[in-house]
Each structure stands twice: as C-alpha cells, then as structure tokens.
Design a protein around this motif. Sequence first.
Motif, PDB file in Angstrom:
ATOM      1  N   GLU A  38       0.844  -1.188   0.000  1.00  0.00           N
ATOM      2  CA  GLU A  38       0.000   0.000   0.000  1.00  0.00           C
ATOM      3  C   GLU A  38       0.880   1.239   0.000  1.00  0.00           C
ATOM      4  N   GLY A  39       0.293   2.359  -0.352  1.00  0.00           N
ATOM      5  CA  GLY A  39       0.980   3.641  -0.285  1.00  0.00           C
ATOM      6  C   GLY A  39       0.034   4.664   0.320  1.00  0.00           C
ATOM      7  N   LEU A  40       0.399   5.221   1.458  1.00  0.00           N
ATOM      8  CA  LEU A  40      -0.399   6.264   2.094  1.00  0.00           C
ATOM      9  C   LEU A  40       0.547   7.261   2.731  1.00  0.00           C
ATOM     10  N   LYS A  41      -0.002   8.342   3.277  1.00  0.00           N
ATOM     11  CA  LYS A  41       0.855   9.409   3.782  1.00  0.00           C
ATOM     12  C   LYS A  41       0.415   9.914   5.150  1.00  0.00           C
ATOM     13  N   ALA A  42       1.409  10.404   5.900  1.00  0.00           N
ATOM     14  CA  ALA A  42       1.165  11.144   7.134  1.00  0.00           C
ATOM     15  C   ALA A  42       1.554  12.597   6.878  1.00  0.00           C
ATOM     16  N   PHE A  43       0.771  13.515   7.460  1.00  0.00           N
ATOM     17  CA  PHE A  43       0.965  14.941   7.204  1.00  0.00           C
ATOM     18  C   PHE A  43       1.151  15.714   8.508  1.00  0.00           C
ATOM     19  N   ARG A  44       2.007  16.716   8.460  1.00  0.00           N
ATOM     20  CA  ARG A  44       2.221  17.604   9.602  1.00  0.00           C
ATOM     21  C   ARG A  44       1.301  18.815   9.465  1.00  0.00           C
ATOM     22  N   HIS A  45       0.492  19.073  10.483  1.00  0.00           N
ATOM     23  CA  HIS A  45      -0.384  20.229  10.473  1.00  0.00           C
ATOM     24  C   HIS A  45       0.304  21.424  11.130  1.00  0.00           C
ATOM     25  N   SER A  69       0.747  18.793  15.018  1.00  0.00           N
ATOM     26  CA  SER A  69       0.185  17.443  15.097  1.00  0.00           C
ATOM     27  C   SER A  69       0.401  16.681  13.793  1.00  0.00           C
ATOM     28  N   ILE A  70       0.384  15.348  13.882  1.00  0.00           N
ATOM     29  CA  ILE A  70       0.584  14.480  12.720  1.00  0.00           C
ATOM     30  C   ILE A  70      -0.704  13.716  12.458  1.00  0.00           C
ATOM     31  N   LYS A  71      -1.136  13.688  11.194  1.00  0.00           N
ATOM     32  CA  LYS A  71      -2.358  12.989  10.808  1.00  0.00           C
ATOM     33  C   LYS A  71      -2.057  12.046   9.647  1.00  0.00           C
ATOM     34  N   ILE A  72      -2.631  10.844   9.706  1.00  0.00           N
ATOM     35  CA  ILE A  72      -2.475   9.862   8.626  1.00  0.00           C
ATOM     36  C   ILE A  72      -3.760   9.863   7.791  1.00  0.00           C
ATOM     37  N   PHE A  73      -3.597   9.917   6.472  1.00  0.00           N
ATOM     38  CA  PHE A  73      -4.741  10.041   5.576  1.00  0.00           C
ATOM     39  C   PHE A  73      -5.268   8.685   5.118  1.00  0.00           C
ATOM     40  N   LYS A 133       4.572   7.437  14.807  1.00  0.00           N
ATOM     41  CA  LYS A 133       4.824   8.146  16.075  1.00  0.00           C
ATOM     42  C   LYS A 133       6.310   8.173  16.393  1.00  0.00           C
ATOM     43  N   ARG A 134       6.974   7.057  16.140  1.00  0.00           N
ATOM     44  CA  ARG A 134       8.405   6.957  16.451  1.00  0.00           C
ATOM     45  C   ARG A 134       9.218   7.990  15.674  1.00  0.00           C
ATOM     46  N   PHE A 135       8.775   8.275  14.445  1.00  0.00           N
ATOM     47  CA  PHE A 135       9.509   9.228  13.602  1.00  0.00           C
ATOM     48  C   PHE A 135       8.679  10.472  13.309  1.00  0.00           C
ATOM     49  N   ALA A 136       7.828  10.831  14.280  1.00  0.00           N
ATOM     50  CA  ALA A 136       6.958  12.001  14.091  1.00  0.00           C
ATOM     51  C   ALA A 136       7.765  13.271  13.828  1.00  0.00           C
ATOM     52  N   ALA A 137       8.904  13.405  14.464  1.00  0.00           N
ATOM     53  CA  ALA A 137       9.732  14.603  14.292  1.00  0.00           C
ATOM     54  C   ALA A 137      10.285  14.722  12.877  1.00  0.00           C
ATOM     55  N   ALA A 173      -8.327  22.769   5.839  1.00  0.00           N
ATOM     56  CA  ALA A 173      -9.778  22.711   5.663  1.00  0.00           C
ATOM     57  C   ALA A 173     -10.335  21.627   6.571  1.00  0.00           C
ATOM     58  N   GLU A 174     -11.618  21.679   6.821  1.00  0.00           N
ATOM     59  CA  GLU A 174     -12.261  20.667   7.657  1.00  0.00           C
ATOM     60  C   GLU A 174     -12.161  19.287   6.999  1.00  0.00           C
ATOM     61  N   ASP A 175     -12.304  18.269   7.820  1.00  0.00           N
ATOM     62  CA  ASP A 175     -12.250  16.876   7.366  1.00  0.00           C
ATOM     63  C   ASP A 175     -13.655  16.284   7.506  1.00  0.00           C
ATOM     64  N   PRO A 176     -14.577  16.640   6.607  1.00  0.00           N
ATOM     65  CA  PRO A 176     -15.980  16.246   6.790  1.00  0.00           C
ATOM     66  C   PRO A 176     -16.240  14.765   6.696  1.00  0.00           C
ATOM     67  N   HIS A 177     -15.354  14.014   6.071  1.00  0.00           N
ATOM     68  CA  HIS A 177     -15.580  12.581   5.880  1.00  0.00           C
ATOM     69  C   HIS A 177     -14.789  11.709   6.856  1.00  0.00           C
ATOM     70  N   GLY A 178     -14.094  12.346   7.802  1.00  0.00           N
ATOM     71  CA  GLY A 178     -13.354  11.588   8.799  1.00  0.00           C
ATOM     72  C   GLY A 178     -12.205  10.781   8.224  1.00  0.00           C
ATOM     73  N   TRP A 179     -11.472  11.363   7.304  1.00  0.00           N
ATOM     74  CA  TRP A 179     -10.391  10.652   6.618  1.00  0.00           C
ATOM     75  C   TRP A 179      -9.068  10.648   7.385  1.00  0.00           C
ATOM     76  N   LEU A 180      -8.907  11.553   8.320  1.00  0.00           N
ATOM     77  CA  LEU A 180      -7.630  11.694   9.013  1.00  0.00           C
ATOM     78  C   LEU A 180      -7.597  10.913  10.322  1.00  0.00           C
ATOM     79  N   THR A 181      -6.544  10.130  10.508  1.00  0.00           N
ATOM     80  CA  THR A 181      -6.320   9.428  11.768  1.00  0.00           C
ATOM     81  C   THR A 181      -5.379  10.271  12.612  1.00  0.00           C
ATOM     82  N   HIS A 182      -5.824  10.638  13.826  1.00  0.00           N
ATOM     83  CA  HIS A 182      -5.035  11.478  14.716  1.00  0.00           C
ATOM     84  C   HIS A 182      -4.108  10.597  15.553  1.00  0.00           C
ATOM     85  N   LEU A 183      -2.841  10.913  15.562  1.00  0.00           N
ATOM     86  CA  LEU A 183      -1.875  10.151  16.374  1.00  0.00           C
ATOM     87  C   LEU A 183      -1.916  10.620  17.824  1.00  0.00           C
TER      88      LEU A 183
END
Length: 331
Positions: free
Chosen positions: A50-57, A61-65, A100-104, A321-331
């Motif tokens: 699979e291929g997915l991404k984590a983003f820095r807000h 905070s870090i969110k996984i899509f 989480k281990r490599f959040a920085a 922008a808001e996440d109306p569909h709940g796509w982001l996983t909060h660490l």
Amino acid sequence: MAAFGSVFMPEMAITTFDGEKWSQAEIVSSDSMSFHPGAHVLHYSSTCFEGLKAFRHEDGSIKIFRMDKNIDRLAQSSHLLGLPEIDKAQAAEMITSIVKRFAADVPAPPGSMYIRPTHVGTEPAIGKAAVPSITSAHYVLLSPVGDYFAGGDKALRLLVDDKAMRCPPHMGMIKSGGNYAAAMGPILRAKAQFQADQVLFCPGGDVQETGAANFLLIDGNTIITKALDESFLHGVTRDSILTLARDLGMDVQERQLTVEELFERAAKPGCEAALSGTAAVLAPVGTLIYNDKEYKVGDGGIGQTTLRLRRALNDIQWGKAEDPHGWLTHL
C-alpha cells in the motif's frame, strides 16, 4: 534532491506469520531483511503493498490520511493472492507506532511522510508455483518525501494503447508488484518512441488506467472514469477526489469510457484529464498520443478544475480545511 521514495527512516515495523499465527510486531532496522533464496515472493510474486501518507499540520500534530481504507485494500490484496490473512488491528497499530516513532521527521507541507505497508510470501518452496505461501512477512517502511511538483507542475503526455492491458483482468484490483512489472515494458517503449510519461491502457477501446495511476476525464462540470470492477486498481485517491467532486456539485460518472468518446471530449475547449494517485494526488494530462499522432486535451495545459480538486484534497490533508468525511487518523 533525492528521488521520491528513495530515502527511508532507519527503522521499520514488522510481524511474521509462521503458518499458524502472527508474531508480536517489532521495530527493527530497515536496512535489510533476511529471506531464503527460495522464498515464494522471489519466484512467484506473492507480494502486495500500500501507499499512504502522514501529514504535519500547522499546530505540529501528525495525521495519517485514509489509513483504514488502505488497510482494507491490503487485506483484500492479500486474500486474492492467497497470502495469510492480515490482522487489521495489528496493521493499524504498526502504522501508527512507526509514524509516532519518527513524528519529528514528518516534513511540513508540501512534504509528507510516505508510508509503505508490504506483505510478502516467505515460504522457501520453489515447487509451489500454483500453491500459496504458508508463511509471510508484513512490514511498514517510512520514506519522507518533498513536494512532488518541486521541479515544476507540467501537463503529462500519455500514449493511448487500445490493445495492451496493464495486467490480467482478474489481477487488476490487487496492488501487487507483478502488475507494475507487467506494465514496465510498454511504458519504457512509450518513453523511448514518443517521449510519453505514461501509457493509458485501453484494451478493446475501454479506457482503464495507466501503469501507476487512475485516469479521470473532466469535461466542464462532469468527471468520467471507469466504474469499479476487478480489472483495475480501486485507488484511494480516486475515491477521495470523486467524493470531493460530488461535494462541489460536480456530475461524477463512473462508467465505461471508450477511446472514441475520450478523443471526442478531449478536443473540446476547456476539457481536462488527470491521473490520480498517492504521490501526486492529481497530475494534469495535456497530450494524448494515438496511432503516431498527438492530440491536445483542451488547450494542452494544466486545467483549473484539476488544480481546484487537488487543492481541495491537499487542504484536508494539511489541515487547512475541515475533514468532513473523517479521513484523518489522529496520532
């Protein structure tokens, strides 16, 4: 700058299946793995990923899509390849723990942390060409990536091939390395002969996908893309873009698109085409090459609707922008 996906974090999460149960997940060095030379994956391509991404807000905070969607697809690919059934809860824990281990190290926008969960058959048995691997390894790699368009956003060139298919029809919805390998020859020939960036596979005149992305045709307020079936990959980015397009009031048509209709619409002023995928989100297509001739899509440039949809998805991923569909996983 290093090529996309060529830099890795020094550790990864891994679990193995011994034929009866999964081991407890571990964090280990990511610079090597040990396989028997007769491992099933090396001979019979029992592999999916699979291929997915984590983003820095902006708040740090870090969110996984769309992690859940990607885990579901990995489980589906594993099942269709006859690999051991993955533990979805364990898969989620592996992804979140290593991020989480490599959040920085998660880059700020427009960069991100690319996440590559992988599942491979490890049984040393070269006599099992038609039998699945009993044992396997499931691991999660991380690769920090920069702006996909750092070299300049440009409209892509696609060779339209109405004879070849990317992979066997029953394999299309599996995200397996073998499918990418099958498309490599046609892509290399297209690059050498026509300076094409990708091949748009349209067997029998049915517009399907390119070697590494889903295809969307944008005609005014209408988006047309192939309806889901087992012959092509059910892209998570594709699903996300179509959902946002519906939110914006666009007419989303998931149906058969013929090569004939593709060229009829592409010639119209204002028409756009794009490729959807995790890396680029939406990459504009400006030129179609068919029967040794080149045809512009619309004006041959970068379409405004393509940019609007890409921005809409990026804004959710980056927390703008808001996440109306709940796509982001909060660490």
